[in-house]
Design a protein around this motif. Structure first.
Motif, PDB file in Angstrom:
ATOM      1  N   GLY A  81      -6.302  15.824 -12.361  1.00 37.14           N
ATOM      2  CA  GLY A  81      -5.133  15.252 -12.950  1.00 37.14           C
ATOM      3  C   GLY A  81      -4.147  14.949 -11.726  1.00 37.14           C
ATOM      4  N   PRO A  82      -3.694  15.811 -10.874  1.00 38.88           N
ATOM      5  CA  PRO A  82      -3.001  15.728  -9.900  1.00 38.88           C
ATOM      6  C   PRO A  82      -3.189  14.563  -8.945  1.00 38.88           C
ATOM      7  CG  PRO A  82      -3.066  17.975 -10.242  1.00 38.88           C
ATOM      8  CD  PRO A  82      -4.253  17.296 -11.091  1.00 38.88           C
ATOM      9  N   LEU A  83      -4.622  14.321  -8.624  1.00 33.39           N
ATOM     10  CA  LEU A  83      -4.956  13.561  -7.827  1.00 33.39           C
ATOM     11  C   LEU A  83      -4.852  12.209  -8.158  1.00 33.39           C
ATOM     12  CD1 LEU A  83      -6.517  12.614  -5.279  1.00 33.39           C
ATOM     13  CD2 LEU A  83      -8.745  12.725  -6.752  1.00 33.39           C
ATOM     14  N   LEU A  84      -5.248  12.029  -9.618  1.00 29.58           N
ATOM     15  CA  LEU A  84      -4.886  10.786 -10.254  1.00 29.58           C
ATOM     16  C   LEU A  84      -3.388  10.090 -10.259  1.00 29.58           C
ATOM     17  CD1 LEU A  84      -7.490  10.712 -13.103  1.00 29.58           C
ATOM     18  CD2 LEU A  84      -7.660   9.293 -11.562  1.00 29.58           C
ATOM     19  N   LEU A  85      -2.580  11.104 -10.564  1.00 30.33           N
ATOM     20  CA  LEU A  85      -1.007  10.774 -10.714  1.00 30.33           C
ATOM     21  C   LEU A  85      -0.506  10.663  -9.292  1.00 30.33           C
ATOM     22  CD1 LEU A  85      -1.656  11.552 -13.801  1.00 30.33           C
ATOM     23  CD2 LEU A  85       0.834  12.188 -13.670  1.00 30.33           C
ATOM     24  N   VAL A  86      -0.910  11.199  -8.375  1.00 34.77           N
ATOM     25  CA  VAL A  86      -0.171  11.184  -7.077  1.00 34.77           C
ATOM     26  C   VAL A  86      -0.800  10.024  -6.297  1.00 34.77           C
ATOM     27  CG1 VAL A  86      -0.461  12.154  -4.585  1.00 34.77           C
ATOM     28  CG2 VAL A  86      -0.093  13.609  -6.561  1.00 34.77           C
ATOM     29  N   VAL A  87      -2.156   9.506  -6.433  1.00 34.70           N
ATOM     30  CA  VAL A  87      -2.414   8.268  -5.954  1.00 34.70           C
ATOM     31  C   VAL A  87      -1.692   7.118  -6.648  1.00 34.70           C
ATOM     32  CG1 VAL A  87      -4.279   6.547  -5.853  1.00 34.70           C
ATOM     33  CG2 VAL A  87      -4.802   9.175  -5.294  1.00 34.70           C
ATOM     34  N   TYR A  88      -1.599   7.045  -7.930  1.00 31.14           N
ATOM     35  CA  TYR A  88      -0.790   6.008  -8.580  1.00 31.14           C
ATOM     36  C   TYR A  88       0.796   6.080  -8.407  1.00 31.14           C
ATOM     37  CZ  TYR A  88       1.790   4.647 -13.087  1.00 31.14           C
ATOM     38  OH  TYR A  88       2.592   4.138 -13.714  1.00 31.14           O
ATOM     39  N   ALA A  89       1.340   7.187  -7.858  1.00 26.66           N
ATOM     40  CA  ALA A  89       2.672   7.215  -7.456  1.00 26.66           C
ATOM     41  C   ALA A  89       2.896   6.637  -6.063  1.00 26.66           C
ATOM     42  CB  ALA A  89       3.188   8.920  -7.685  1.00 26.66           C
ATOM     43  N   VAL A  90       2.081   7.021  -5.431  1.00 19.24           N
ATOM     44  CA  VAL A  90       1.846   6.506  -3.950  1.00 19.24           C
ATOM     45  C   VAL A  90       1.593   4.960  -3.854  1.00 19.24           C
ATOM     46  CG1 VAL A  90       0.549   6.598  -1.893  1.00 19.24           C
ATOM     47  CG2 VAL A  90       1.311   8.808  -3.064  1.00 19.24           C
ATOM     48  N   VAL A  91       0.750   4.595  -4.574  1.00 18.71           N
ATOM     49  CA  VAL A  91       0.520   3.024  -4.545  1.00 18.71           C
ATOM     50  C   VAL A  91       1.865   2.057  -5.066  1.00 18.71           C
ATOM     51  CG1 VAL A  91      -0.561   1.163  -5.839  1.00 18.71           C
ATOM     52  CG2 VAL A  91      -1.834   3.077  -5.194  1.00 18.71           C
ATOM     53  N   LEU A  92       2.347   2.974  -6.157  1.00 19.06           N
ATOM     54  CA  LEU A  92       3.752   2.178  -6.749  1.00 19.06           C
ATOM     55  C   LEU A  92       4.789   2.469  -5.656  1.00 19.06           C
ATOM     56  CD1 LEU A  92       3.490   3.006 -10.350  1.00 19.06           C
ATOM     57  CD2 LEU A  92       3.066   1.135  -9.367  1.00 19.06           C
ATOM     58  N   GLY A  93       4.936   3.611  -5.129  1.00 13.53           N
ATOM     59  CA  GLY A  93       6.121   3.895  -4.229  1.00 13.53           C
ATOM     60  C   GLY A  93       6.056   2.880  -2.891  1.00 13.53           C
ATOM     61  N   ASN A  94       4.620   2.722  -2.468  1.00 15.10           N
ATOM     62  CA  ASN A  94       4.641   1.791  -1.257  1.00 15.10           C
ATOM     63  C   ASN A  94       4.940   0.478  -1.845  1.00 15.10           C
ATOM     64  OD1 ASN A  94       3.792   1.997   1.271  1.00 15.10           O
ATOM     65  ND2 ASN A  94       1.772   1.257   0.869  1.00 15.10           N
ATOM     66  N   ARG A  95       5.027  -0.003  -3.045  1.00 13.74           N
ATOM     67  CA  ARG A  95       5.500  -1.368  -3.397  1.00 13.74           C
ATOM     68  C   ARG A  95       7.005  -1.398  -3.424  1.00 13.74           C
ATOM     69  NH1 ARG A  95       1.833  -3.179  -8.663  1.00 13.74           N
ATOM     70  NH2 ARG A  95      -0.101  -3.191  -7.727  1.00 13.74           N
ATOM     71  N   ALA A  96       7.780  -0.342  -3.230  1.00 11.66           N
ATOM     72  CA  ALA A  96       9.296  -0.503  -3.370  1.00 11.66           C
ATOM     73  C   ALA A  96       9.895  -1.238  -2.105  1.00 11.66           C
ATOM     74  CB  ALA A  96       9.634   0.833  -3.407  1.00 11.66           C
ATOM     75  N   PHE A 172       5.442  12.969  -4.328  1.00 18.86           N
ATOM     76  CA  PHE A 172       4.752  12.023  -3.038  1.00 18.86           C
ATOM     77  C   PHE A 172       5.177  10.627  -3.301  1.00 18.86           C
ATOM     78  CE2 PHE A 172       1.932  16.135  -3.304  1.00 18.86           C
ATOM     79  CZ  PHE A 172       2.124  16.181  -1.946  1.00 18.86           C
ATOM     80  N   GLY A 173       5.326  10.293  -4.466  1.00 20.78           N
ATOM     81  CA  GLY A 173       5.714   8.759  -4.490  1.00 20.78           C
ATOM     82  C   GLY A 173       7.084   8.669  -3.898  1.00 20.78           C
ATOM     83  N   THR A 174       7.974   9.311  -4.118  1.00 20.72           N
ATOM     84  CA  THR A 174       9.376   9.240  -3.206  1.00 20.72           C
ATOM     85  C   THR A 174       9.128   9.543  -1.936  1.00 20.72           C
ATOM     86  OG1 THR A 174      10.207  10.390  -5.341  1.00 20.72           O
ATOM     87  CG2 THR A 174      11.692  10.266  -3.496  1.00 20.72           C
ATOM     88  N   LEU A 175       8.331  10.357  -1.370  1.00 25.99           N
ATOM     89  CA  LEU A 175       8.097  10.218   0.099  1.00 25.99           C
ATOM     90  C   LEU A 175       7.465   9.137   0.671  1.00 25.99           C
ATOM     91  CD1 LEU A 175       7.451  11.914   2.528  1.00 25.99           C
ATOM     92  CD2 LEU A 175       5.285  12.566   1.968  1.00 25.99           C
ATOM     93  N   THR A 176       6.553   8.239  -0.204  1.00 20.18           N
ATOM     94  CA  THR A 176       6.258   7.012   0.256  1.00 20.18           C
ATOM     95  C   THR A 176       7.249   6.057   0.387  1.00 20.18           C
ATOM     96  OG1 THR A 176       4.144   7.546  -0.916  1.00 20.18           O
ATOM     97  CG2 THR A 176       4.359   5.294  -0.245  1.00 20.18           C
TER      98      THR A 176
END
Length: 266
Positions: A81-96, A172-176
């Motif tokens: 669960g964490p893996l899926l959501l962290v990867v999701y957040a990182v991908v979207l964070g990189n788009r910012a 992790f998304g915000t870190l990205t």
């Protein structure tokens, strides 16, 4: 122009959001029904666990795979669960910041009558909304199975640990976003965030397995604040989640400050 960037970000990400929704739902729909087999054959589940090294069982939360809480912890909330959501957040964070900057679209966006601060804040708001949404999807499906399969887990505790997953992913998304704001490189954003995520998870796993060398570092791992208070059994750990939220706020401030001060030729 009010919240224009927020609406645009949500509109641009809608396909990714839909795809991840389907992916998370498919994962849960495949694995959660197996609980019935473990619950009906506890002897077989215990035999299976005996062949797995104790350290690995502890790290994967597999000590009580035949109970509702143990099954959910092992199959959903400890790793996948964490893996899926962290990867999701990182991908979207990189788009910012990083992806628009490398593609040349950031210049056009910042040419609008908006400040860099507002740009970062609205992109962070979009990231937060998207992470909250997918976390809610995960939580709703788990709640439905917990009731339908009579897992014996307090529904409030499932909500509590789901909040933790969302906070972890948002961190992790915000870190990205912060790395993108500092460097403008999507490759660096993925590399740094991936290294931090894997490194801190290993610290958590090894310290749980009794590795004395990394034990002092467990306090630096976000996974410690997410899992060690055992929200699936004891409810929401306000202190631990406050630490995660505090780190998210610090990273958001860092993303804003570094992006405002960096020369990107606009």
């Amino acid at each position: 122009m009010r919240l224009t960037l927020l609406r645009k970000a949500l509109r641009d990400d809608r396909r990714a959001i839909l795809g991840w929704t389907v992916g998370v739902a498919a994962f849960l729909l495949v694995y959660l029904p197996f609980y019935s087999e473990f619950a009906e054959d506890t002897a077989g589940a215990e035999e299976m666990l005996e062949v797995i090294p104790e350290g690995m069982r502890t790290a994967m939360g597999m000590q009580e795979l035949f109970t509702g809480a143990g099954f959910l912890e092992s199959m959903v909330f400890n790793l996948y669960g964490p893996l899926l959501l962290v990867v999701y957040a990182v991908v979207l964070g990189n788009r910012a910041i990083a992806v628009p900057e490398e593609s040349g679209r950031l210049d056009q966006l910042l040419a609008l009558p908006i400040s860099r601060q507002r740009y970062v804040h609205e992109r962070l708001a979009a990231l937060t909304i998207e992470v909250v949404y997918l976390t809610a999807v995960l939580c709703a499906i788990v709640l439905a199975f917990a009731v339908g399969l009579d897992m014996g887990v307090a529904l409030g505790n499932i909500v509590a640990i789901s909040v933790g997953v969302g906070l972890l992913a948002l961190l992790f998304g915000t870190l990205t976003v912060a790395v993108g704001g500092l460097s403008g490189s999507r490759g660096l954003g993925l590399t740094v965030t991936g290294a931090v995520a894997v490194g801190t998870y290993l610290v958590h796993v090894l310290s749980d397995a009794g590795a004395e060398l990394v034990e002092p570092l467990r306090w630096a791992s976000p996974f410690h604040y997410y899992l060690d208070a055992d929200p699936l059994r004891d409810g929401i750990p306000l202190g631990s989640y406050a630490v995660l939220l505090g780190v998210i706020i610090i990273l958001a401030v860092a993303a804003t400050v570094t992006f405002e001060r960096r020369d990107i030729g606009v």
